[in-house]
Write an enzyme that holds these catalytic residues in place. Structure first.
Site, PDB file in Angstrom:
ATOM      1  N   CYS A  21       0.062 -21.547  46.336  1.00  0.00           N
ATOM      2  CA  CYS A  21      -0.082 -22.903  45.858  1.00  0.00           C
ATOM      3  C   CYS A  21      -1.038 -23.174  44.470  1.00  0.00           C
ATOM      4  O   CYS A  21      -2.147 -22.471  44.698  1.00  0.00           O
ATOM      5  CB  CYS A  21      -0.322 -23.954  46.979  1.00  0.00           C
ATOM      6  SG  CYS A  21       0.247 -25.379  46.538  1.00  0.00           S
ATOM      7  N   ASP A 141      -2.517 -28.288  57.776  1.00  0.00           N
ATOM      8  CA  ASP A 141      -3.740 -27.986  57.146  1.00  0.00           C
ATOM      9  C   ASP A 141      -4.942 -28.445  57.819  1.00  0.00           C
ATOM     10  O   ASP A 141      -4.893 -29.233  58.709  1.00  0.00           O
ATOM     11  CB  ASP A 141      -3.641 -28.677  55.550  1.00  0.00           C
ATOM     12  CG  ASP A 141      -4.542 -28.102  54.576  1.00  0.00           C
ATOM     13  OD1 ASP A 141      -5.217 -27.207  54.980  1.00  0.00           O
ATOM     14  OD2 ASP A 141      -4.625 -28.758  53.599  1.00  0.00           O
TER      15      ASP A 141
HETATM   16  O1  LIG Z   1      -4.899 -27.077  46.301  1.00  0.00           O
HETATM   17  C1  LIG Z   1      -5.095 -28.352  46.141  1.00  0.00           C
HETATM   18  O2  LIG Z   1      -5.877 -28.792  45.114  1.00  0.00           O
HETATM   19  C2  LIG Z   1      -4.748 -29.601  46.712  1.00  0.00           C
HETATM   20  C3  LIG Z   1      -4.881 -30.597  46.523  1.00  0.00           C
HETATM   21  C4  LIG Z   1      -4.553 -31.866  47.127  1.00  0.00           C
HETATM   22  C5  LIG Z   1      -3.852 -31.360  48.478  1.00  0.00           C
HETATM   23  C6  LIG Z   1      -3.363 -30.200  48.815  1.00  0.00           C
HETATM   24  C7  LIG Z   1      -3.650 -29.197  47.670  1.00  0.00           C
HETATM   25  N1  LIG Z   1      -3.351 -27.820  48.322  1.00  0.00           N
HETATM   26  C8  LIG Z   1      -2.952 -27.253  49.383  1.00  0.00           C
HETATM   27  O3  LIG Z   1      -3.954 -27.322  50.592  1.00  0.00           O
HETATM   28  C9  LIG Z   1      -3.498 -26.440  51.482  1.00  0.00           C
HETATM   29  C10 LIG Z   1      -4.662 -25.444  51.673  1.00  0.00           C
HETATM   30  O4  LIG Z   1      -5.157 -24.693  50.682  1.00  0.00           O
HETATM   31  P1  LIG Z   1      -6.215 -23.818  50.949  1.00  0.00           P
HETATM   32  O5  LIG Z   1      -5.564 -22.461  50.976  1.00  0.00           O
HETATM   33  O6  LIG Z   1      -7.377 -23.868  52.107  1.00  0.00           O
HETATM   34  O7  LIG Z   1      -7.142 -23.755  49.524  1.00  0.00           O
HETATM   35  C11 LIG Z   1      -2.456 -25.475  50.878  1.00  0.00           C
HETATM   36  O8  LIG Z   1      -1.313 -26.072  51.736  1.00  0.00           O
HETATM   37  C12 LIG Z   1      -2.251 -26.144  49.608  1.00  0.00           C
HETATM   38  O9  LIG Z   1      -0.960 -26.076  49.078  1.00  0.00           O
END
Ligand SMILES: O=C(O)c1ccccc1N[C@@H]1O[C@H](COP(=O)(O)O)[C@@H](O)[C@H]1O
Length: 228
Positions: A21, A141
């Site tokens: 992502c 999350d």
């Molecule tokens: O990645 C981002 O900036 C973000 C911003 C707002 C909402 C979600 C976002 N990302 C999503 O967050 C989770 C976990 O991310 P991480 O691997 O812990 O960095 C994942 O689902 C991203 O799609």
């Protein structure tokens, strides 16, 4: 749209699929697709450090081979904007990572969109609201006050295991602090349908992926072993 991806080159460990992502660069998106990732996340939330302007997505997103499905990430966007972006970019899923209500999700589902509703897991009670969402795909999350996601923090995976027991008919997209080092343990312990990572495959710059980390993340997910 079907969850299956029959042309994926390697069958994932326990059939767990991989989503990377917050990709912001065309060349990286193509390279990550080439590595065989199942889902590529495009972040349309303007406040994210991984924000991809719609104009940029429109210039290259349709070059991504169909074996890698596109997921658009939104936070409290207008329904019309989500629908228009999904249609113009060619999104297979929309990931709603804000305070979207069950009714809002239902409206998008009625429009034919595949919705992934993200839930930030604070404690056991965070799972209670899942039942009200009329969507098959739920993303769990980590909870962090004042933050929406992409923060690289895990949450207790026993709550994800509990989710699987309470909602066996749902598809679990497990996110939050996953890395090439811990994803095999997460897959073995939780058995999610999809693992999702943003910051765990980056170095210092959000939105710029380390392709070697991406490769190791995919390999660890599919082999069930931490890859160094
Ligand atoms: O990645 C981002 O900036 C973000 C911003 C707002 C909402 C979600 C976002 N990302 C999503 O967050 C989770 C976990 O991310 P991480 O691997 O812990 O960095 C994942 O689902 C991203 O799609």
């Amino acid at each position: 749209m079907s969850e299956s991806n029959p042309s994926s080159p390697i069958l994932p460990h326990e059939n767990c699929r991989v989503k990377i992502c917050g990709v912001t660069q065309r060349e990286q998106a193509l390279a990550i697709a080439e590595l065989g990732v199942d889902y590529l996340g495009l972040n349309f939330w303007p406040k994210s450090k991984r924000h991809l302007p719609l104009e940029s997505a429109l210039t290259w997103a349709r070059e991504i081979p169909g074996t890698t499905k596109l997921v658009g990430l939104f936070v409290n966007a207008e329904a019309n904007d989500v629908q228009d972006t999904a249609a113009s970019v060619g999104l297979s899923f929309v990931q709603l990572h804000g305070d979207e209500t069950p009714d809002f999700c239902a409206r998008l589902v009625e429009q034919g969109l595949n919705v992934i509703k993200a839930i930030q897991v604070k404690d056991e009670s965070s799972l209670d609201g899942v039942a009200a969402f009329p969507v098959q795909n739920i993303l769990l999350d980590a909870y962090h006050p004042g933050m929406r996601g992409g923060i690289g923090e895990t949450f207790p995976w026993k709550l994800a295991q509990e989710f699987k027991q309470r909602y066996p008919e749902r598809h679990l997209w497990l996110a939050g602090g996953l890395t090439p080092e811990n994803v095999a343990e997460a897959v073995a312990g939780v058995h999610p349908q999809v693992v999702d990572v943003a910051s765990g495959v980056e170095d210092a710059s959000p939105g710029v992926k380390n392709l070697e980390k991406v490769r190791r993340f995919i390999e660890a997910t599919r082999t069930g072993a931490a890859v160094n």
